[in-house]
Design a protein around this motif. Structure first.
Motif, short mmCIF file in Angstrom:
data_model
loop_
_atom_site.label_atom_id
_atom_site.label_comp_id
_atom_site.label_asym_id
_atom_site.label_seq_id
_atom_site.Cartn_x
_atom_site.Cartn_y
_atom_site.Cartn_z
N VAL A 98 1.36 -4.02 10.13
CA VAL A 98 2.18 -3.24 8.87
C VAL A 98 1.79 -1.63 8.80
CG1 VAL A 98 2.11 -3.07 6.13
CG2 VAL A 98 2.07 -5.35 7.26
N GLY A 99 0.48 -1.40 9.33
CA GLY A 99 0.19 0.02 9.53
C GLY A 99 1.01 0.62 10.47
N ARG A 100 1.63 0.04 11.53
CA ARG A 100 2.71 0.87 12.28
C ARG A 100 3.95 0.95 11.50
NH1 ARG A 100 2.71 -2.85 17.74
NH2 ARG A 100 0.22 -3.06 17.98
N LEU A 101 4.41 0.26 10.50
CA LEU A 101 5.49 0.67 9.70
C LEU A 101 5.22 1.95 8.88
CD1 LEU A 101 6.39 -2.88 8.18
CD2 LEU A 101 7.73 -1.62 10.05
N ARG A 102 4.00 1.87 8.35
CA ARG A 102 3.65 3.08 7.40
C ARG A 102 3.41 4.46 8.36
NH1 ARG A 102 0.05 -0.72 5.19
NH2 ARG A 102 -1.56 0.32 6.30
N GLN A 107 0.76 -1.37 0.13
CA GLN A 107 0.06 0.19 0.11
C GLN A 107 0.80 1.34 -0.02
OE1 GLN A 107 -2.98 0.27 2.74
NE2 GLN A 107 -3.86 -2.08 2.51
N SER A 108 0.43 2.16 -0.52
CA SER A 108 1.17 3.49 -0.68
C SER A 108 1.51 4.12 0.69
CB SER A 108 0.25 4.65 -1.39
OG SER A 108 -0.75 4.98 -0.46
N ALA A 109 2.55 4.83 0.67
CA ALA A 109 3.21 5.73 1.84
C ALA A 109 3.81 4.55 2.77
CB ALA A 109 2.18 6.57 2.67
N ASN A 110 4.45 3.48 2.21
CA ASN A 110 4.93 2.62 3.04
C ASN A 110 6.44 2.83 2.80
OD1 ASN A 110 6.07 0.70 4.58
ND2 ASN A 110 5.45 -1.18 3.33
N HIS A 127 15.24 -1.13 5.16
CA HIS A 127 14.55 -0.03 5.92
C HIS A 127 14.93 1.49 5.29
CE1 HIS A 127 18.35 1.38 7.80
NE2 HIS A 127 18.54 -0.11 8.16
N PRO A 128 14.10 2.37 5.66
CA PRO A 128 14.60 3.67 4.79
C PRO A 128 15.50 4.58 5.57
CG PRO A 128 12.48 3.86 6.07
CD PRO A 128 12.95 2.37 6.16
N PHE A 129 16.17 4.16 6.45
CA PHE A 129 17.04 5.17 7.44
C PHE A 129 18.51 4.99 6.66
CE2 PHE A 129 13.27 3.92 9.89
CZ PHE A 129 13.02 5.29 10.55
N ALA A 130 18.73 5.72 5.91
CA ALA A 130 20.19 5.56 5.20
C ALA A 130 21.00 6.05 6.38
CB ALA A 130 20.21 6.65 4.24
#
Length: 128
Positions: A119-123, A48-51, A67-70
């Motif tokens: 999964v919502g918690r990730l988003r 789903q979007s915004a993940n 993960h998105p944390f460079a």
């Protein structure tokens, strides 16, 4: 005076395996279907979007996410997810060098009704 304990254990184990082979086909098939539903639901929710977390690969029980944390280790991000989102994951570097940008997350032990929430918690995680 009877058989040694080791022989009895082997005998018992063999009997248990024989029982499973003869009687548990339906149970195994039902579990396979349940795990497939959990996997499919997890993947669908993750798309789903915004993940910000990207699924790299997944199996019947867990998934590898980028993960998105460079610049942050998977271990650090796992700690962040536990503290801010109540999600328990494992940092990728636990499994070998070069996996700092990844997390391993288990979904197979979650009931289907809880997977969208997890999964919502990730988003919804604040990336700042």
């Amino acid at each position: 005076d009877g058989e040694p304990a080791e022989v009895l254990r082997v005998n018992l184990t063999q009997q248990a395996i024989a029982f499973g082979v003869r009687h548990l086909d339906d149970w195994v098939a039902a579990n396979c279907r349940m795990m497939q539903r959990r996997h499919d639901l997890f993947c669908s929710e993750l798309q789903q979007s915004a993940n910000p977390f990207q699924r790299v690969t997944s199996g019947a029980f867990f998934a590898w996410l980028r993960h998105p944390f460079a610049g942050r280790s998977g271990r650090d991000v796992a700690r962040l997810l536990l503290e801010r989102a109540g999600l328990l994951t494992l940092g990728g570097e636990i499994f070998g060098p070069g996996l700092e940008g990844y997390l391993r997350i288990a979904f197979g032990n979650l009931g289907e009704e809880r997977i969208p929430e997890a999964v919502g918690r990730l988003r919804e995680l604040d990336l700042a």
